[in-house]
Design an enzyme around this catalytic site. Structure first.
Site, short mmCIF file in Angstrom:
data_model
loop_
_atom_site.label_atom_id
_atom_site.label_comp_id
_atom_site.label_asym_id
_atom_site.label_seq_id
_atom_site.Cartn_x
_atom_site.Cartn_y
_atom_site.Cartn_z
N CYS A 2 -17.30 -4.45 0.48
CA CYS A 2 -18.69 -4.57 0.08
C CYS A 2 -19.01 -3.46 -0.92
O CYS A 2 -18.57 -2.32 -0.78
CB CYS A 2 -19.69 -4.47 1.22
SG CYS A 2 -19.53 -5.78 2.41
N ARG A 27 -14.51 -4.69 -4.65
CA ARG A 27 -14.67 -4.30 -3.24
C ARG A 27 -14.93 -5.50 -2.34
O ARG A 27 -14.90 -5.39 -1.11
CB ARG A 27 -15.83 -3.32 -3.09
CG ARG A 27 -15.72 -2.11 -3.96
CD ARG A 27 -16.91 -1.22 -3.77
NE ARG A 27 -16.91 -0.62 -2.45
CZ ARG A 27 -16.28 0.48 -2.13
NH1 ARG A 27 -15.58 1.13 -3.03
NH2 ARG A 27 -16.32 0.96 -0.90
N TRP A 75 -17.87 -8.51 1.18
CA TRP A 75 -16.61 -8.95 1.76
C TRP A 75 -16.92 -9.18 3.23
O TRP A 75 -17.21 -8.24 3.96
CB TRP A 75 -15.54 -7.86 1.59
CG TRP A 75 -14.18 -8.28 2.06
CD1 TRP A 75 -13.24 -8.96 1.34
CD2 TRP A 75 -13.61 -8.04 3.35
NE1 TRP A 75 -12.12 -9.16 2.12
CE2 TRP A 75 -12.32 -8.61 3.35
CE3 TRP A 75 -14.06 -7.41 4.51
CZ2 TRP A 75 -11.47 -8.56 4.45
CZ3 TRP A 75 -13.22 -7.37 5.61
CH2 TRP A 75 -11.94 -7.94 5.57
N ASN A 101 -22.68 -1.39 3.71
CA ASN A 101 -21.22 -1.48 3.65
C ASN A 101 -20.69 -0.81 4.90
O ASN A 101 -21.02 0.34 5.16
CB ASN A 101 -20.72 -0.76 2.40
CG ASN A 101 -19.20 -0.63 2.37
OD1 ASN A 101 -18.50 -1.48 2.90
ND2 ASN A 101 -18.70 0.42 1.75
N GLY A 102 -19.89 -1.53 5.69
CA GLY A 102 -19.35 -0.96 6.92
C GLY A 102 -19.49 -1.95 8.06
O GLY A 102 -19.66 -3.16 7.83
N GLU A 481 7.37 -4.39 -2.22
CA GLU A 481 6.23 -4.39 -3.14
C GLU A 481 6.22 -5.67 -3.99
O GLU A 481 5.16 -6.25 -4.23
CB GLU A 481 6.28 -3.13 -4.02
CG GLU A 481 5.22 -3.02 -5.08
CD GLU A 481 3.79 -3.04 -4.56
OE1 GLU A 481 3.56 -2.98 -3.34
OE2 GLU A 481 2.87 -3.17 -5.40
N LYS A 485 3.12 -8.24 -4.05
CA LYS A 485 2.40 -8.62 -5.29
C LYS A 485 2.35 -10.12 -5.40
O LYS A 485 1.30 -10.70 -5.69
CB LYS A 485 3.11 -8.07 -6.54
CG LYS A 485 2.92 -6.62 -6.90
CD LYS A 485 1.54 -6.20 -7.27
CE LYS A 485 0.71 -5.88 -6.09
NZ LYS A 485 0.68 -4.55 -5.58
N GLU A 488 0.07 -11.84 -2.62
CA GLU A 488 -1.38 -11.59 -2.64
C GLU A 488 -2.09 -12.26 -3.81
O GLU A 488 -3.26 -12.59 -3.70
CB GLU A 488 -1.71 -10.10 -2.55
CG GLU A 488 -1.38 -9.29 -3.77
CD GLU A 488 -1.70 -7.82 -3.58
OE1 GLU A 488 -2.64 -7.48 -2.85
OE2 GLU A 488 -0.99 -6.99 -4.19
N HIS A 504 20.84 -11.50 9.22
CA HIS A 504 20.30 -11.41 10.58
C HIS A 504 19.08 -12.30 10.76
O HIS A 504 18.26 -12.04 11.64
CB HIS A 504 20.00 -9.96 10.93
CG HIS A 504 21.22 -9.10 10.84
ND1 HIS A 504 22.19 -9.09 11.81
CD2 HIS A 504 21.65 -8.27 9.86
CE1 HIS A 504 23.16 -8.27 11.45
NE2 HIS A 504 22.86 -7.75 10.26
N LYS A 604 -10.39 -4.56 -2.58
CA LYS A 604 -9.52 -3.47 -3.02
C LYS A 604 -9.61 -2.24 -2.12
O LYS A 604 -8.62 -1.61 -1.84
CB LYS A 604 -9.86 -3.09 -4.46
CG LYS A 604 -8.84 -2.16 -5.03
CD LYS A 604 -8.84 -2.18 -6.52
CE LYS A 604 -7.75 -1.29 -7.05
NZ LYS A 604 -6.39 -1.83 -6.81
#
Ligand code: F6R
Length: 609
Positions: A2, A27, A75, A101-102, A481, A485, A488, A504, A604
């Site tokens: 947010c 955000r 968000w 926000n929170g 990574e 990438k 996402e 395995h 983010k």
């Protein structure tokens, strides 16, 4: 998660606030809303979608001017993205408005009690209880009512509050979630992050935890939750407005991928002077560095992968025990720590809730904390004993790119610095390594120059329904990574694995419909990678290999290759491999028509647990 923006001062056009809010969209971007006060009334608009859609809906009002307002991009945590759940939220009489926000952890109990008292709720959010509490406690002073309300709240919250009853004040609250106060020429701002206020303010005050700001058009006062007044610590904003723009690139992600050589060059020139590495805010004396026994590394997501590269590096060059864990696990572990241990955290934003919790926990145990961070003024930088800035510039694309290679560069320099003090690295080896690090930006440019080849490969590979990313040694984190990438931003399932682990279990996935990305630079594990690639080929897997220029063996086994320059010291190769993997993920996602800078469900800055 947010983004909050707020303003009080000389009238400004609604359109400029929407511009500012857009710069916080990284955000959270599932719904948004604005409220301003005009001629004694609220002008309120909310939208269950992105800010550009809200802007289209408001096209006839963009020039409307407001002297006070609060703005929000969400968000979702409590309640799906919808018009009703979008912020700002109002009290029963529509006289007080709030953005948040929170997370208010005790909202259900508070909501039940408020409903019994006759308050009418219209959303499923946790936030709405706060505005009803302020309404309940209002007795002529908005500040007093806010104070009484926040005493009832558990959880993390940054808040912006305005009221028709006193349109000369904007109240801001910070507990757990970040909030800044921007000082402008004709008015003052609040925001979750600096980019929102870049064109309007040159100075900023970073609110600390448990502080309340009472903001007027020409005055800012800050108070502690306990009531005492707090001296304003004003800092200059160093970021330029153009740093937060796309500069002609189609996406922030693509721009940020291209900014990596410049970022690495900047880091090198800031921290390396005449073959000597210096970190101005390290705050760890040589005696302590010599006595170090163990480093715990903790971070989340991409930053965790950078930390994983550092683990290999620190073990090899500094003769230290290294433990690494994601912050969300680390914070709940039972660890035996001593005063000879160090916690090393890595974070682009410096606001990741789990990483901050890990820091606070270790500090309670008397362990020193060194943080690698990109955002100046962020909570992590204020709470760590030592700090090394990555200086990558604002990263706005939700998928982290330039921050990652910047983090690795800083971590490698840190390892060399520690190795020199502990005498585990010889002076002449250090010089050779520094020389090679200084030319890495040029090598990154060589990979960027191959963008059209990567584009073609990505087109071919975007038809696969699932991907394995395999690597060994110091490039194992590159595989993690690369997979992160891709998944996402393209939503294609992708797993990063140590190539030796393939037999395995993951080998069961391989057939002609899956892609396998093999990171196979020419190092001491190359032959082993080749064997793994043979096993994949034998099962008809489609291989994209990241290899060194001039490679033949791995290339022969692959359906496509991305070439990286060969380095004398392969331990630096994760900073090159990353560029190829980022471009690959970017073009696969673009090919599939995905929203690259704002992938679904993500935000983010993860400021909630
Ligand atoms: C992935 C990504 C995230 C972040 C993670 C940590 O592209 O951006 O995985 O790396 O949320 O964020 P910071 O580094 O801000 O602590």
């Amino acid at each position: 998660m947010c983004g909050i923006l707020g303003y009080i001062g000389k009238e400004r056009a609604l359109g400029t606030f929407l511009d500012g809010l857009s710069r916080l969209e990284y955000r959270g971007y599932d719904s948004c809303g604005v409220v301003g006060i005009k001629e004694g009334n609220f002008f309120l608009k909310k939208h269950p979608g992105k800010i550009h859609e809200l802007r289209s809906g408001l096209k006839d009002f963009l020039e409307e001017r407001f002297p006070i307002g609060i703005f929000h991009t969400r968000w979702a945590t409590h309640g799906r993205p919808s018009q009703a759940n979008a912020h700002p939220h109002l009290d029963c009489k529509s006289q007080i408005a709030i953005v948040h926000n929170g997370i208010i952890e005790n909202y259900l109990a508070l909501k039940d009690a408020l409903i019994k008292e006759g308050h009418k709720f219209v959303s499923e959010t946790d936030t709405e209880v706060v505005v009803h509490l302020i309404e309940k406690f209002y007795n002529g002073s908005l500040k007093d009512a806010v104070y009484k309300a926040i005493k009832k709240l558990h959880g993390s919250f940054s808040l912006g509050v305005i009221s028709l009853k006193d349109p000369t004040r904007l109240i801001a609250v910070r507990k757990g979630s970040p909030l800044i106060v921007g000082l402008g020429k004709d008015g003052n701002f609040i925001a979750s992050d600096i980019p929102a206020i870049l064109p309007f303010a040159k100075e900023v005050v970073y609110l600390k935890d448990e502080e309340v700001a009472v903001i007027r058009s020409d005055k800012v006062e800050i108070f502690h939750f306990k009531g005492s007044s707090v001296k304003l610590e004003i800092e200059r904003i160093r970021i330029k407005p153009q740093d937060a723009e796309k500069k002609g690139f189609e996406h922030f992600m693509l721009k940020e991928i291209h900014e990596q050589p410049e970022a690495l060059k900047r880091i090198f020139s800031l921290y390396v002077k005449r073959n000597t590495i210096e970190f101005p805010y390290l705050n760890l004396d040589e005696k302590y560095v010599k006595s170090l026994k163990k480093i715990f590394i903790t971070a989340c997501g991409t930053a965790y992968h950078a930390g994983y590269v550092a683990k290999y590096f620190l073990e090899k060059y500094c003769d230290l025990d290294i433990e690494i864990d994601t912050s969300s696990e680390f914070r709940y572990r039972t660890l035996n720590v001593t005063k000879n241990d160090l916690l090393l955290t890595i974070s682009q934003s410096g606001e990741t809730a789990d990483t901050l919790a890990a820091v606070r926990d270790m500090e309670r145990h008397g362990v020193k904390v060194l943080s690698i961070c990109n955002v100046e003024g962020s909570t992590l930088t204020k709470e760590s004993d030592g700090i090394i800035f990555t200086h990558a510039g604002p990263e706005i694309g939700v998928a982290s790119t330039k921050a990652y290679t910047a983090q690795i560069m800083v971590l490698v320099l840190l390892a060399l610095y520690i190795g020199k003090i502990r005498k585990t690295i010889a002076e002449k080896d250090l010089k050779v390594m520094l020389r090679e690090l200084s030319v890495l930006p040029e090598h990154q440019k060589e990979i960027l120059a191959k963008i059209n080849e990567v584009k073609k490969i990505a087109k071919e590979f975007s038809k696969f329904g699932c991907f394995l990313f395999l690597a060994r040694g110091i490039n194992y984190p590159s595989a993690l990574e690369g997979a992160l990438k891709l998944k996402e931003i393209s939503y294609i399932p992708a797993e990063g694995y140590p190539a030796g682990e393939m037999k395995h279990g993951p080998i069961a996935l391989i057939d002609e419909y899956r892609g396998v990305v093999c990171v196979a630079p020419k190092d001491f594990l190359y032959e082993k990678m080749i064997s793994n690639m043979q096993e994949i080929k034998a099962r008809k897997g489609k291989i994209l290999a990241i290899v060194n220029c001039g490679d033949t063996q791995a290339s022969r086994l692959s359906d496509a290759v991305i070439h990286c320059p060969q380095l004398k010291n392969n331990d630096f190769s994760p900073m090159l491999v990353a560029v190829g993997l980022q471009l690959f993920a970017y073009y696969v996602a673009k090919n599939l028509g995905c929203e690259i800078d704002q992938p679904r469900n993500l935000a983010k800055s993860v400021t909630v647990e």
